[in-house]
Motif scaffolding. Structure first.
Motif: not given
Length: 142
Positions: A37-47
């Motif tokens: 994965a490129q980014t380990p955690t969301p950078t914005a809210p994810v439903t």
């Protein structure tokens, strides 16, 4: 003229060896993003979906969102990045509350994020999660 073809052969051999060496470097490179994965955690809210989809005492993997959510007690949720802390691959399944990394076999407790089996030694990063309108939303607040 006989010296010219020999020189050409030498150049071609050198090019072939350089190409083969380059393939070896690419095959052994730790920079490969295959399966990572490129980014380990969301950078914005994810439903993620309905909160009741996560079983009490269990967990659910949201592979596309690279998240895992556990439910230690009714109405309580914990979320973690589903990206392995060893080489960055995304977990592929959960069995007995253990997340499995398909790349090198690391295993994680998906209720705490702790690394259980290496090569990973670092825990999965915790991600904020909340319920909004009966649905789980993970990531930073908007």
């Amino acid at each position: 003229m006989p010296g010219q073809p020999a020189a050409r052969r030498t150049v071609l051999k050198g090019a072939a060896l350089a190409g083969a060496a380059g393939l070896g470097v690419a095959a052994c490179s730790t920079e490969s993003k295959l399966g990572h994965a490129q980014t380990p955690t969301p950078t914005a809210p994810v439903t993620l979906g309905a909160a009741e989809e996560v079983p009490v005492g269990g967990a659910k993997l949201y592979r596309e969102e690279r998240l895992v959510v556990s439910c230690p007690a009714k109405g309580q949720y914990k979320a973690f990045s589903a990206q392995c802390t060893h080489a960055g691959c995304v977990l592929d399944k959960i069995e007995d509350n253990e997340g499995n990394c398909p790349c090198h076999g690391s295993r994680f407790d998906v209720t705490t994020g702790q690394a259980l089996k290496g090569p990973a030694t670092q825990p999965l990063p915790e991600v904020p999660v909340r319920i909004a309108g009966g649905r789980l939303v993970a990531g930073p607040d908007a």
